[in-house]
Design an enzyme around this catalytic site. Structure first.
Site, PDB file in Angstrom:
ATOM      1  CG  HIS A   8      57.324  25.458  30.781  1.00 50.85           C
ATOM      2  ND1 HIS A   8      56.835  25.660  29.514  1.00 50.85           N
ATOM      3  CD2 HIS A   8      57.402  24.117  30.941  1.00 50.85           C
ATOM      4  CE1 HIS A   8      56.633  24.489  28.922  1.00 50.85           C
ATOM      5  NE2 HIS A   8      56.967  23.537  29.777  1.00 50.85           N
ATOM      6  CG  ASN A   9      56.159  31.773  36.184  1.00 49.31           C
ATOM      7  OD1 ASN A   9      56.777  31.697  37.237  1.00 49.31           O
ATOM      8  ND2 ASN A   9      55.759  32.926  35.668  1.00 49.31           N
ATOM      9  CG  ASP A  67      46.447  33.933  30.306  1.00 49.70           C
ATOM     10  OD1 ASP A  67      47.666  33.742  30.135  1.00 49.70           O
ATOM     11  OD2 ASP A  67      45.836  34.884  29.776  1.00 49.70           O
ATOM     12  CE1 TYR A 161      52.871  45.253  33.635  1.00 49.06           C
ATOM     13  CE2 TYR A 161      52.296  42.923  33.585  1.00 49.06           C
ATOM     14  CZ  TYR A 161      52.674  44.071  32.931  1.00 49.06           C
ATOM     15  OH  TYR A 161      52.858  44.068  31.559  1.00 49.06           O
ATOM     16  CG  HIS A 187      44.985  38.075  40.187  1.00 50.18           C
ATOM     17  ND1 HIS A 187      45.976  38.462  41.072  1.00 50.18           N
ATOM     18  CD2 HIS A 187      45.648  37.734  39.043  1.00 50.18           C
ATOM     19  CE1 HIS A 187      47.158  38.354  40.500  1.00 50.18           C
ATOM     20  NE2 HIS A 187      46.984  37.912  39.265  1.00 50.18           N
TER      21      HIS A 187
END
Length: 206
Positions: A8-9, A67, A161, A187
């Site tokens: 949902h991001n 994730d 971050y 990443h």
């Protein structure tokens, strides 16, 4: 080929569209509007699979999820899988402030971002694809991005971050990189570049 992005991001959806769009022009990424599962695994790969399984089960379509988080050496690998809620709430600014507070006067600033990119296809064509979870096909790729933690935030790009993470070989934070620069080395870019090859092999989407 239609694949659901199990998040949902909106930031992540846009980022994945940039990363996968060029590599897989035949792939249509669909937003996910279903319920968010409880992410209670103790690894990035486990949580990515939880999200992808939920989206695949809800939509009946192949689903991809990721994730990710930052692990700081001086904090014994924290925030790690708790990166999104490290301060006790889902607040990027509060989370990175807490990391900086804990690293005050700490000389060891080494850290790394990790991303687990998962694909779950509930409609397998090969019975051998089916595993004990009942999912037709599951695959996870990991991407690692080493660097250090800055002493203060810098840059207005990215999210999470990014404003305090200085990638290895750079003197600026990942929030100061352009989207294309970040996607080429991050990443998430590394993990999904590897997953793109799996998607292309499986669906001929390239």
């Amino acid at each position: 080929m239609k694949v659901v992005v199990a998040t949902h991001n909106a930031h992540k959806v846009a980022e994945l569209q940039r990363i996968l769009g060029a590599a897989l022009p035949g792939l249509e990424l669909l937003p996910y509007d279903g319920p968010a599962p409880v992410e209670d695994a103790d690894s990035f790969a486990g949580n990515a699979l939880i999200k992808a399984r939920a989206a695949a089960a809800h939509t009946g379509l192949p689903a991809i999820a990721d994730d990710s988080g930052v692990s700081v050496d001086a904090l014994a690998g924290a925030p790690g899988v708790d990166s999104a809620h490290y301060s006790g709430e889902r607040d990027d600014a509060a989370n990175l402030r807490l990391v900086l507070t804990k690293l005050v006067d700490e000389p060891n600033r080494a850290a790394q971002f990790t991303c687990a990119a998962a694909l779950v296809d509930p409609v397998g064509t090969d019975p051998l694809d089916v595993d004990e979870s009942g999912a037709a096909f599951e695959h996870v790729e990991l991407g690692i991005w080493p660097g250090t933690i800055a002493h203060e935030p810098a840059g207005g790009g990215g999210f999470g971050y990014d404003p305090i993470f200085i990638p290895e070989g750079y003197s600026i934070t990942s929030a100061e990189l352009t989207a294309d620069e970040k996607n080429a080395i991050s990443h998430r870019g590394r993990a999904f570049a590897a997953l793109a090859r799996v998607l292309a092999e499986r669906y001929g989407a390239a």
